[in-house]
Design an enzyme around this catalytic site. Structure first.
Site, PDB file in Angstrom:
ATOM      1  N   ASP A  88       0.853  -1.196   0.000  1.00 10.86           N
ATOM      2  CA  ASP A  88       0.000   0.000   0.000  1.00 10.86           C
ATOM      3  C   ASP A  88       0.889   1.247   0.000  1.00 10.86           C
ATOM      4  OD1 ASP A  88      -2.393   1.367   2.395  1.00 10.86           O
ATOM      5  OD2 ASP A  88      -2.359   1.462   0.207  1.00 10.86           O
ATOM      6  N   ALA A 216     -11.401   4.986   3.125  1.00 11.34           N
ATOM      7  CA  ALA A 216     -12.810   4.577   3.017  1.00 11.34           C
ATOM      8  C   ALA A 216     -13.413   4.114   4.339  1.00 11.34           C
ATOM      9  CB  ALA A 216     -12.931   3.457   1.991  1.00 11.34           C
TER      10      ALA A 216
HETATM   11  O1  LIG Z   1      -6.617   4.251   2.535  1.00  6.17           O
HETATM   12  C1  LIG Z   1      -6.100   3.772   3.531  1.00  6.17           C
HETATM   13  C2  LIG Z   1      -6.837   3.665   4.852  1.00  6.17           C
HETATM   14  O2  LIG Z   1      -7.937   4.528   4.878  1.00  6.17           O
HETATM   15  P1  LIG Z   1      -8.706   4.711   6.291  1.00  6.17           P
HETATM   16  O3  LIG Z   1      -7.834   5.567   7.162  1.00  6.17           O
HETATM   17  O4  LIG Z   1      -9.991   5.378   5.931  1.00  6.17           O
HETATM   18  O5  LIG Z   1      -8.920   3.352   6.884  1.00  6.17           O
HETATM   19  N1  LIG Z   1      -4.826   3.256   3.501  1.00  6.17           N
HETATM   20  O6  LIG Z   1      -4.177   3.236   2.321  1.00  6.17           O
HETATM   21  C3  LIG Z   1      -4.108   2.815   4.697  1.00  6.17           C
HETATM   22  C4  LIG Z   1      -2.873   3.678   4.880  1.00  6.17           C
HETATM   23  C5  LIG Z   1      -2.109   3.260   6.129  1.00  6.17           C
HETATM   24  O7  LIG Z   1      -0.835   3.905   6.078  1.00  6.17           O
HETATM   25  P2  LIG Z   1       0.117   3.889   7.365  1.00  6.17           P
HETATM   26  O8  LIG Z   1       0.398   2.444   7.702  1.00  6.17           O
HETATM   27  O9  LIG Z   1       1.360   4.615   6.901  1.00  6.17           O
HETATM   28  O10 LIG Z   1      -0.605   4.577   8.480  1.00  6.17           O
HETATM   29 ZN   LIG Z   2      -4.529   5.030   1.307  1.00 12.96          ZN
END
Ligand SMILES: O=C(COP(=O)(O)O)N(O)CCCOP(=O)(O)O
Ligand SMILES: [Zn+2]
Length: 311
Positions: A88, A216
């Protein structure tokens, strides 16, 4: 078993439903997500951000990517549902390459902070490499930020459907995350929740590929309330309402990134369990009930996304 992400997303796009892409940073979240998918008989995508890979590997990227792949493969080979492991928000070229080498099913190249031409060039480079070794690629157009009130901000933040058409044709990216007004985290909207469905409709029409919704999470108010009752400070938390998620799926969203809903559920029930069982020190006895609730919220999301029974 670990599938190629494009396969499960193309099927979802043809049949008009969405697959959950749930983030994990440790074994317990991964267990909860995979158990939920198995119980819902749903294909599922599990995702690690670059931060998750660093966290799992205690700073060593190769270790983190390898351990993520091994954990997913070891659990997934026992399951009946297709499981894909996705990187991701890949931004660092070395991390993207390490994930591909370690055996990820797909990677996101997130160059959406760059001007259009540079985003296109960066994405094209990753697509060429990933496709050469059978891995699918996600890219992002527009910036993840709430729809601000004034139009100027809106134009510079949200996806331009004309650009999306060119971008997908030129890069041959497998799935695209168009910014339509969501943002990461628990505080998505200052005022009323608002997504730009007109833009989404056009992007789907112009690109005809699976589309991704980032940011989302729905941020369930009952769970926020529970967390706050046990000492959290999450007032004002607001997510994407169910009817908007369903409309986004109807208009062509086929991969839905969800992390915050799992985090809030984890925090609410961890606080509750610790405050109710003050003499408990066995992490297994603390985590078991907490992750039962995390599993339940993942099952609820899978049902809303329409991927239950689609395995
Ligand atoms: O789109 C989302 C999550 O969306 P949300 O916050 O609405 O669940 N993501 O790609 C998750 C991103 C997580 O990154 P990190 O591990 O750096 O904190
Ligand atoms: Zn994201």
């Amino acid at each position: 078993y670990v599938k190629n992400t494009k396969e499960i997303l193309d099927k979802a796009s043809r049949e008009g439903y969405a697959i959950g892409a749930f983030n994990f940073n440790n074994m317990e979240f991964l267990q909860a997500i995979l158990e939920a998918a198995e119980e819902e008989k749903a294909p599922v995508i599990v995702a690690t951000s670059e931060g998750a890979i660093k966290y799992i590997g205690k700073g060593d990227i190769e270790t983190g990517a390898k351990l993520a792949v091994e954990m997913v493969r070891t659990y997934a080979e026992k399951l009946s549902v297709p499981v894909a492991l996705h990187l991701d928000h890949g931004r660092d070229f070395r991390i993207i390459m390490t994930a591909i080498k370690a055996g990820y099913s797909s990677v996101m190249i997130d160059a959406s902070h760059l001007p259009f031409e540079e985003n296109l060039r960066e994405t094209k480079k990753i697509v060429e490499i990933a496709h050469a070794v059978g891995i699918s690629v996600e890219a992002e157009l527009g910036k993840l930020k709430g729809i601000e009130d004034n139009v100027v901000e809106k134009e510079s933040v949200l996806v331009d459907p004309e650009e999306a058409k060119i971008f997908v044709k030129e890069t041959e990216v497998d799935f695209l995350a168009p910014a339509i007004g969501t943002s990461h985290g628990a505080f998505k909207f200052k005022g009323e929740a608002q997504l730009d469905f007109e833009r989404l409709k056009k992007v789907k029409e112009y690109t005809q590929i699976p589309l991704v919704l980032h940011g989302a999470s729905m941020v369930p108010q009952d769970v926020v309330k529970l967390a706050n009752e046990y000492g959290a400070e999450l007032s004002g938390a607001k997510g994407v309402p169910e009817d908007m998620l369903k409309k986004a799926i109807e208009l062509g969203i086929n991969k839905i990134n969800t992390d915050t809903d799992l985090r809030i559920t984890f925090v609410a029930y961890l606080r509750k369990v610790l405050s109710e069982d003050k003499s408990q020190i066995d992490p297994r006895k603390i985590f078991k009930p907490v992750f039962e609730h995390v599993k339940e919220i993942v099952k609820e999301r899978i049902r809303i996304f329409g991927s239950s029974g689609k395995a």
